[in-house]
Design a protein around this motif. Structure first.
Motif, PDB file in Angstrom:
ATOM      1  N   THR A  60       0.824  -1.207   0.000  1.00 53.18           N
ATOM      2  CA  THR A  60       0.000   0.000   0.000  1.00 53.18           C
ATOM      3  C   THR A  60       0.858   1.258   0.000  1.00 53.18           C
ATOM      4  OG1 THR A  60      -1.751  -1.156   1.206  1.00 53.18           O
ATOM      5  CG2 THR A  60      -1.835   1.234   1.205  1.00 53.18           C
ATOM      6  N   SER A  61       1.892   1.271   0.817  1.00 51.32           N
ATOM      7  CA  SER A  61       2.783   2.436   0.860  1.00 51.32           C
ATOM      8  C   SER A  61       3.472   2.660  -0.480  1.00 51.32           C
ATOM      9  CB  SER A  61       3.832   2.253   1.963  1.00 51.32           C
ATOM     10  OG  SER A  61       3.229   2.206   3.239  1.00 51.32           O
ATOM     11  N   TYR A  62       3.901   1.570  -1.103  1.00 59.76           N
ATOM     12  CA  TYR A  62       4.576   1.702  -2.400  1.00 59.76           C
ATOM     13  C   TYR A  62       3.609   2.201  -3.473  1.00 59.76           C
ATOM     14  CZ  TYR A  62       6.959   0.506  -6.718  1.00 59.76           C
ATOM     15  OH  TYR A  62       7.517   0.561  -7.967  1.00 59.76           O
ATOM     16  N   THR A  63       2.398   1.674  -3.464  1.00 57.96           N
ATOM     17  CA  THR A  63       1.411   2.106  -4.458  1.00 57.96           C
ATOM     18  C   THR A  63       1.053   3.578  -4.289  1.00 57.96           C
ATOM     19  OG1 THR A  63       0.482  -0.129  -4.522  1.00 57.96           O
ATOM     20  CG2 THR A  63      -0.879   1.641  -5.417  1.00 57.96           C
ATOM     21  N   LEU A  64       0.896   4.013  -3.051  1.00 58.79           N
ATOM     22  CA  LEU A  64       0.584   5.415  -2.798  1.00 58.79           C
ATOM     23  C   LEU A  64       1.706   6.331  -3.267  1.00 58.79           C
ATOM     24  CD1 LEU A  64      -0.978   5.215   0.775  1.00 58.79           C
ATOM     25  CD2 LEU A  64      -2.162   5.909  -1.303  1.00 58.79           C
ATOM     26  N   SER A  65       2.956   5.930  -3.006  1.00 61.85           N
ATOM     27  CA  SER A  65       4.083   6.807  -3.314  1.00 61.85           C
ATOM     28  C   SER A  65       4.433   6.822  -4.799  1.00 61.85           C
ATOM     29  CB  SER A  65       5.319   6.372  -2.516  1.00 61.85           C
ATOM     30  OG  SER A  65       5.706   5.058  -2.868  1.00 61.85           O
ATOM     31  N   ARG A  72      -6.377  15.460   0.059  1.00 59.69           N
ATOM     32  CA  ARG A  72      -6.680  15.433   1.498  1.00 59.69           C
ATOM     33  C   ARG A  72      -7.644  14.308   1.846  1.00 59.69           C
ATOM     34  NH1 ARG A  72      -6.528  21.539   0.658  1.00 59.69           N
ATOM     35  NH2 ARG A  72      -4.394  22.011   1.303  1.00 59.69           N
ATOM     36  N   ASN A  73      -8.600  14.023   0.970  1.00 59.99           N
ATOM     37  CA  ASN A  73      -9.502  12.896   1.218  1.00 59.99           C
ATOM     38  C   ASN A  73      -8.743  11.572   1.178  1.00 59.99           C
ATOM     39  OD1 ASN A  73     -11.735  14.574   1.462  1.00 59.99           O
ATOM     40  ND2 ASN A  73     -12.302  14.398  -0.685  1.00 59.99           N
ATOM     41  N   LEU A  74      -7.840  11.447   0.198  1.00 63.58           N
ATOM     42  CA  LEU A  74      -7.075  10.212   0.054  1.00 63.58           C
ATOM     43  C   LEU A  74      -6.127  10.005   1.229  1.00 63.58           C
ATOM     44  CD1 LEU A  74      -6.157   7.766  -1.623  1.00 63.58           C
ATOM     45  CD2 LEU A  74      -4.558   9.283  -2.797  1.00 63.58           C
ATOM     46  N   THR A  75      -5.395  11.040   1.611  1.00 67.14           N
ATOM     47  CA  THR A  75      -4.423  10.890   2.686  1.00 67.14           C
ATOM     48  C   THR A  75      -5.086  10.618   4.029  1.00 67.14           C
ATOM     49  OG1 THR A  75      -4.394  13.312   2.918  1.00 67.14           O
ATOM     50  CG2 THR A  75      -2.669  12.298   1.574  1.00 67.14           C
ATOM     51  N   SER A  76      -6.276  11.185   4.222  1.00 68.78           N
ATOM     52  CA  SER A  76      -6.989  10.930   5.475  1.00 68.78           C
ATOM     53  C   SER A  76      -7.357   9.450   5.598  1.00 68.78           C
ATOM     54  CB  SER A  76      -8.244  11.797   5.546  1.00 68.78           C
ATOM     55  OG  SER A  76      -8.989  11.508   6.704  1.00 68.78           O
ATOM     56  N   SER A  92      -0.337  10.868  -9.345  1.00 69.04           N
ATOM     57  CA  SER A  92      -1.311  11.093 -10.419  1.00 69.04           C
ATOM     58  C   SER A  92      -2.279  12.226 -10.104  1.00 69.04           C
ATOM     59  CB  SER A  92      -2.104   9.810 -10.683  1.00 69.04           C
ATOM     60  OG  SER A  92      -2.874   9.446  -9.548  1.00 69.04           O
ATOM     61  N   LEU A  93      -2.394  12.607  -8.827  1.00 70.88           N
ATOM     62  CA  LEU A  93      -3.290  13.704  -8.460  1.00 70.88           C
ATOM     63  C   LEU A  93      -2.811  15.034  -9.027  1.00 70.88           C
ATOM     64  CD1 LEU A  93      -4.045  12.832  -4.716  1.00 70.88           C
ATOM     65  CD2 LEU A  93      -5.436  12.319  -6.721  1.00 70.88           C
ATOM     66  N   LEU A  94      -1.509  15.144  -9.280  1.00 74.66           N
ATOM     67  CA  LEU A  94      -0.976  16.385  -9.838  1.00 74.66           C
ATOM     68  C   LEU A  94      -1.407  16.605 -11.277  1.00 74.66           C
ATOM     69  CD1 LEU A  94       2.667  16.270  -8.406  1.00 74.66           C
ATOM     70  CD2 LEU A  94       0.715  17.577  -7.540  1.00 74.66           C
ATOM     71  N   GLU A  95      -1.965  15.587 -11.902  1.00 71.86           N
ATOM     72  CA  GLU A  95      -2.428  15.711 -13.284  1.00 71.86           C
ATOM     73  C   GLU A  95      -3.858  16.220 -13.371  1.00 71.86           C
ATOM     74  OE1 GLU A  95      -0.304  15.291 -15.666  1.00 71.86           O
ATOM     75  OE2 GLU A  95       1.244  14.654 -14.252  1.00 71.86           O
ATOM     76  N   PRO A 121      -7.027  18.792 -13.436  1.00 71.40           N
ATOM     77  CA  PRO A 121      -7.044  20.081 -14.145  1.00 71.40           C
ATOM     78  C   PRO A 121      -6.892  21.312 -13.269  1.00 71.40           C
ATOM     79  CG  PRO A 121      -9.234  19.092 -14.072  1.00 71.40           C
ATOM     80  CD  PRO A 121      -8.286  18.042 -13.589  1.00 71.40           C
ATOM     81  N   SER A 122      -7.297  21.248 -12.002  1.00 69.39           N
ATOM     82  CA  SER A 122      -7.221  22.431 -11.149  1.00 69.39           C
ATOM     83  C   SER A 122      -6.580  22.073  -9.814  1.00 69.39           C
ATOM     84  CB  SER A 122      -8.622  23.024 -10.907  1.00 69.39           C
ATOM     85  OG  SER A 122      -9.414  22.123 -10.165  1.00 69.39           O
ATOM     86  N   ALA A 123      -5.950  23.084  -9.197  1.00 70.51           N
ATOM     87  CA  ALA A 123      -5.291  22.871  -7.912  1.00 70.51           C
ATOM     88  C   ALA A 123      -6.297  22.598  -6.802  1.00 70.51           C
ATOM     89  CB  ALA A 123      -4.436  24.082  -7.558  1.00 70.51           C
ATOM     90  N   SER A 124      -7.468  23.236  -6.882  1.00 68.87           N
ATOM     91  CA  SER A 124      -8.473  23.033  -5.829  1.00 68.87           C
ATOM     92  C   SER A 124      -8.994  21.598  -5.834  1.00 68.87           C
ATOM     93  CB  SER A 124      -9.622  24.018  -6.015  1.00 68.87           C
ATOM     94  OG  SER A 124     -10.219  23.858  -7.294  1.00 68.87           O
ATOM     95  N   SER A 125      -9.247  21.033  -7.026  1.00 61.79           N
ATOM     96  CA  SER A 125      -9.717  19.652  -7.094  1.00 61.79           C
ATOM     97  C   SER A 125      -8.618  18.689  -6.664  1.00 61.79           C
ATOM     98  CB  SER A 125     -10.177  19.324  -8.515  1.00 61.79           C
ATOM     99  OG  SER A 125      -9.127  19.500  -9.451  1.00 61.79           O
ATOM    100  N   ALA A 126      -7.360  18.989  -7.026  1.00 58.16           N
ATOM    101  CA  ALA A 126      -6.246  18.141  -6.601  1.00 58.16           C
ATOM    102  C   ALA A 126      -6.080  18.176  -5.086  1.00 58.16           C
ATOM    103  CB  ALA A 126      -4.956  18.591  -7.290  1.00 58.16           C
ATOM    104  N   ALA A 127      -6.215  19.361  -4.497  1.00 61.01           N
ATOM    105  CA  ALA A 127      -6.082  19.485  -3.044  1.00 61.01           C
ATOM    106  C   ALA A 127      -7.185  18.718  -2.321  1.00 61.01           C
ATOM    107  CB  ALA A 127      -6.116  20.956  -2.644  1.00 61.01           C
TER     108      ALA A 127
END
Length: 210
Positions: free
Chosen positions: A23-28, A49-53, A34-37, A39-45
């Motif tokens: 799991t740690s390897y897949t996340l990293s 935050r939902n994923l990391t929580s 892939s979240l950096l791809e 379209p907008s910074a607000s949607s990526a943020a």
């Protein structure tokens, strides 16, 4: 009876530690970058935050489960079978949660949204003070409308700051890489230790039969 409990604990600990490593390897390496791809910074943020929580809760549960299983297996093992690898593997499991303190000392802390937002608010306030000094003849309503527009602009800027999101994502990825390394060493140690236990049991059986 005790040997069955120890074997079950070893199995649970090894499976949990393998899931933690994967799991740690897949996340990293796949999920979080892939979240950096988006379209907008607000949607990526928001997605980050939902994923990391959720991921942090799952990783903590796996680390606690595997570490507790190996530690308990070491405690209840008969005196002649208290193999040190059980204790070492347990320590590696629990040490994965220390990466939150190790990563900032190695790579530095990320640019937090609170500090960046506070700096932007201070700069905006300074600009507003200068404008107010130059526009003493303006009416209260005009000043109120200008203040609302500027506040809305600042809020939009705060919500969509791409540099902050990128900094947080990069810090999380590095943190997960350290967790993957620690969990991977523990997992390898557990596999080798269990294989050694099995080989020792087979050799003892052959000696008795002979």
């Amino acid at each position: 009876m005790a040997s069955r409990k120890v074997s079950a604990l070893k199995f649970v600990g090894t499976v949990s530690l393998g899931l933690l490593t994967g799991t740690s390897y897949t996340l990293s390496s796949i999920t979080v970058p892939s979240l950096l791809e988006l379209p907008s910074a607000s949607s990526a943020a928001k997605a980050f935050r939902n994923l990391t929580s959720t991921a942090s809760t799952q990783l903590t549960s796996l680390a606690s489960l595997s570490g507790s299983a190996f530690l308990l297996a070491f405690i209840i093992s008969p005196r002649g079978f208290k193999h040190p690898y059980l204790l070492y593997t347990s320590l590696f499991c629990f040490s994965t949660r220390l990466s939150d303190y190790v990563t900032p000392s190695i790579f530095g802390a990320p640019v937090t949204s609170s500090s960046a937002a506070a700096q932007r608010r201070a700069e905006a306030q300074a600009r507003k003070d200068k404008k107010a000094a130059r526009r003493m003849e303006a009416s209260y309503e005009d000043l109120g409308g200008s203040h609302s527009d500027e506040a809305s602009s600042e809020e939009h800027e705060e919500d969509s700051n791409g540099e902050e999101v990128r900094s947080e994502v990069q810090f999380f990825v590095r943190n997960q890489l350290i967790q993957t390394a620690l969990a991977g060493v523990g997992f390898a140690m557990a596999v080798v230790g269990i294989w050694g236990d099995g080989a020792l049991g087979v050799s003892e059986t052959l000696v008795i039969e002979f």
